[in-house]
Design a protein around this motif. Structure first.
Motif, PDB file in Angstrom:
ATOM      1  N   GLY A 263       0.887  -1.076  -0.165  1.00 48.06           N
ATOM      2  CA  GLY A 263       0.014  -0.041   0.157  1.00 48.06           C
ATOM      3  C   GLY A 263       1.204   1.207   0.052  1.00 48.06           C
ATOM      4  O   GLY A 263       2.080   1.248  -0.368  1.00 48.06           O
ATOM      5  N   SER A 264       0.406   2.072   0.759  1.00 52.18           N
ATOM      6  CA  SER A 264       0.999   3.488   0.772  1.00 52.18           C
ATOM      7  C   SER A 264       0.446   4.307   1.817  1.00 52.18           C
ATOM      8  O   SER A 264      -0.767   4.484   1.896  1.00 52.18           O
ATOM      9  N   SER A 265       1.395   5.132   2.464  1.00 49.57           N
ATOM     10  CA  SER A 265       0.897   6.169   3.411  1.00 49.57           C
ATOM     11  C   SER A 265      -0.255   7.022   2.525  1.00 49.57           C
ATOM     12  O   SER A 265      -1.107   7.534   3.354  1.00 49.57           O
ATOM     13  N   THR A 266      -0.059   7.215   1.501  1.00 47.83           N
ATOM     14  CA  THR A 266      -1.057   8.047   0.746  1.00 47.83           C
ATOM     15  C   THR A 266      -2.538   7.669   0.538  1.00 47.83           C
ATOM     16  O   THR A 266      -3.276   8.153   0.069  1.00 47.83           O
ATOM     17  N   GLY A 267      -2.557   6.263   0.856  1.00 49.11           N
ATOM     18  CA  GLY A 267      -3.889   5.652   0.768  1.00 49.11           C
ATOM     19  C   GLY A 267      -4.986   6.207   1.748  1.00 49.11           C
ATOM     20  O   GLY A 267      -5.815   5.935   1.674  1.00 49.11           O
TER      21      GLY A 267
ATOM     22  N   SER B  30       2.343  -0.461   4.034  1.00 48.59           N
ATOM     23  CA  SER B  30       2.426   0.993   3.472  1.00 48.59           C
ATOM     24  C   SER B  30       3.446   1.543   3.919  1.00 48.59           C
ATOM     25  O   SER B  30       3.593   2.291   4.950  1.00 48.59           O
ATOM     26  N   PRO B  31       4.364   1.850   2.908  1.00 48.85           N
ATOM     27  CA  PRO B  31       5.627   2.817   3.185  1.00 48.85           C
ATOM     28  C   PRO B  31       5.069   4.161   3.038  1.00 48.85           C
ATOM     29  O   PRO B  31       4.205   4.194   2.320  1.00 48.85           O
ATOM     30  N   GLY B  32       5.722   5.157   3.589  1.00 49.55           N
ATOM     31  CA  GLY B  32       5.841   6.472   3.468  1.00 49.55           C
ATOM     32  C   GLY B  32       6.965   6.925   2.355  1.00 49.55           C
ATOM     33  O   GLY B  32       7.476   6.300   1.517  1.00 49.55           O
ATOM     34  N   PRO B  33       7.598   7.782   2.966  1.00 48.93           N
ATOM     35  CA  PRO B  33       8.834   8.279   2.165  1.00 48.93           C
ATOM     36  C   PRO B  33       9.929   7.546   2.259  1.00 48.93           C
ATOM     37  O   PRO B  33      10.690   7.702   3.172  1.00 48.93           O
TER      38      PRO B  33
ATOM     39  N   THR C 298      11.727  -1.033   5.546  1.00 47.96           N
ATOM     40  CA  THR C 298      10.432  -1.736   4.857  1.00 47.96           C
ATOM     41  C   THR C 298      10.686  -3.142   4.620  1.00 47.96           C
ATOM     42  O   THR C 298       9.817  -3.834   5.031  1.00 47.96           O
ATOM     43  N   GLY C 299      11.696  -3.508   4.154  1.00 50.30           N
ATOM     44  CA  GLY C 299      12.104  -4.956   4.137  1.00 50.30           C
ATOM     45  C   GLY C 299      12.059  -5.790   5.445  1.00 50.30           C
ATOM     46  O   GLY C 299      11.608  -7.026   5.524  1.00 50.30           O
ATOM     47  N   ALA C 300      12.532  -5.004   6.316  1.00 47.86           N
ATOM     48  CA  ALA C 300      12.415  -5.861   7.680  1.00 47.86           C
ATOM     49  C   ALA C 300      10.865  -5.871   7.989  1.00 47.86           C
ATOM     50  O   ALA C 300      10.507  -7.050   8.739  1.00 47.86           O
ATOM     51  N   VAL C 301      10.112  -5.053   7.957  1.00 45.98           N
ATOM     52  CA  VAL C 301       8.632  -5.131   8.163  1.00 45.98           C
ATOM     53  C   VAL C 301       7.835  -6.305   7.132  1.00 45.98           C
ATOM     54  O   VAL C 301       7.048  -7.055   7.533  1.00 45.98           O
ATOM     55  N   ALA C 302       8.100  -6.389   6.018  1.00 44.96           N
ATOM     56  CA  ALA C 302       7.835  -7.293   5.118  1.00 44.96           C
ATOM     57  C   ALA C 302       8.177  -8.789   5.652  1.00 44.96           C
ATOM     58  O   ALA C 302       7.331  -9.704   5.517  1.00 44.96           O
ATOM     59  N   ALA C 303       9.355  -8.660   6.164  1.00 50.06           N
ATOM     60  CA  ALA C 303      10.108 -10.376   6.666  1.00 50.06           C
ATOM     61  C   ALA C 303       9.170 -10.485   7.746  1.00 50.06           C
ATOM     62  O   ALA C 303       8.864 -11.723   7.937  1.00 50.06           O
TER      63      ALA C 303
ATOM     64  N   GLY D  45      -5.862  -8.998   7.387  1.00 53.84           N
ATOM     65  CA  GLY D  45      -6.702  -7.916   7.187  1.00 53.84           C
ATOM     66  C   GLY D  45      -6.180  -6.552   7.344  1.00 53.84           C
ATOM     67  O   GLY D  45      -6.825  -5.429   7.647  1.00 53.84           O
ATOM     68  N   GLY D  46      -5.045  -6.767   8.079  1.00 49.55           N
ATOM     69  CA  GLY D  46      -4.621  -5.447   8.865  1.00 49.55           C
ATOM     70  C   GLY D  46      -3.509  -4.624   7.733  1.00 49.55           C
ATOM     71  O   GLY D  46      -3.320  -4.997   6.816  1.00 49.55           O
ATOM     72  N   GLU D  47      -3.046  -3.584   8.326  1.00 47.84           N
ATOM     73  CA  GLU D  47      -1.950  -2.643   7.588  1.00 47.84           C
ATOM     74  C   GLU D  47      -1.026  -2.222   8.658  1.00 47.84           C
ATOM     75  O   GLU D  47      -1.266  -1.715   9.632  1.00 47.84           O
ATOM     76  N   VAL D  48       0.043  -2.223   8.109  1.00 47.02           N
ATOM     77  CA  VAL D  48       1.303  -1.895   8.769  1.00 47.02           C
ATOM     78  C   VAL D  48       2.019  -0.653   8.233  1.00 47.02           C
ATOM     79  O   VAL D  48       2.361  -0.818   7.078  1.00 47.02           O
ATOM     80  N   PHE D  49       1.993   0.492   8.679  1.00 44.52           N
ATOM     81  CA  PHE D  49       2.880   1.643   8.286  1.00 44.52           C
ATOM     82  C   PHE D  49       4.312   1.617   8.512  1.00 44.52           C
ATOM     83  O   PHE D  49       4.631   1.449   9.676  1.00 44.52           O
ATOM     84  N   VAL D  50       5.083   2.036   7.475  1.00 42.84           N
ATOM     85  CA  VAL D  50       6.610   2.196   7.703  1.00 42.84           C
ATOM     86  C   VAL D  50       6.554   3.419   7.002  1.00 42.84           C
ATOM     87  O   VAL D  50       7.228   3.519   5.803  1.00 42.84           O
ATOM     88  N   ASP D  51       6.258   4.573   7.829  1.00 46.84           N
ATOM     89  CA  ASP D  51       6.152   5.960   7.304  1.00 46.84           C
ATOM     90  C   ASP D  51       6.837   6.909   7.919  1.00 46.84           C
ATOM     91  O   ASP D  51       6.367   8.178   7.662  1.00 46.84           O
TER      92      ASP D  51
END
Length: 181
Positions: free
Chosen positions: A73-77, A116-119, A152-157, A169-175
């Motif tokens: 995803g993205s923080s822009t979502g 969902s990454p940010g910048p 971001t890779g660490a959260v994906a892992a 069904g969740g969302e994790v932000f890395v932003d």
């Protein structure tokens, strides 16, 4: 679609199935309201939503119980972004797909979550926004900096691992807190 079919046929032949699917689709370009064209809309929605839907759907027969689907995803979502509304809308769609698919996959043992990454300082982000724009955006985060792709890779892992076995069904932000505070 033929490329996906070949890819998944190869996976099935060589590995038998999938434990992890990271559906990382994302493209965007700036167009403020009043300048959005059908080509702009179609290009971004086709890759970011349609491509993601069929990538995941075609992988389902290969997914094993306990498998993890990670959607990018993205923080822009979850926030307004000037002149980036079409991209932002595609990422909001990705978030809702995860919610719906978590229910569709009930009883299969397959989890689906959004990362969902940010910048984050990636090549694509630098192409779209530029170095100066990315640095300015990074300065607006609560951490006051750009993120590194390894973060971001660490959260994906984590989302791919059994450590997240009770998450779906969740969302994790890395932003850096951009869309959070």
């Amino acid at each position: 679609m033929a490329d996906l079919d070949r890819l998944y046929e190869t996976v099935k032949a060589e590995r038998g199935g999938l434990d992890i699917l990271l559906a990382n689709a994302g493209t965007g370009s700036f167009a403020p309201l009043g300048e959005i064209t059908t080509d702009h809309y179609d290009q971004i929605f086709d890759l970011n939503v349609k491509g993601l839907v069929f990538t995941v759907q075609k992988a389902l027969p290969l997914m094993k119980e306990g498998a993890s689907i990670i959607l990018t995803g993205s923080s822009t979502g979850v926030m307004g972004t000037p002149a980036f509304s079409i991209y932002s809308a595609t990422k909001a769609a990705v978030r809702n797909l995860a919610r719906s698919w978590a229910l569709d996959l009930r009883g299969t043992g397959i989890r689906v979550n959004v990362l969902s990454p940010g910048p984050i300082k990636t090549e694509l982000a630098l192409e779209v926004v530029g170095e100066e724009g990315m640095d300015a955006l990074g300065a607006t985060t609560a951490l006051g900096r750009m993120g590194d792709p390894a973060e971001t890779g660490a959260v994906a892992a984590f989302l791919a691992s059994s450590d997240s076995s009770f998450m779906t069904g969740g969302e994790v932000f890395v932003d850096g807190g951009l869309a959070q505070v």
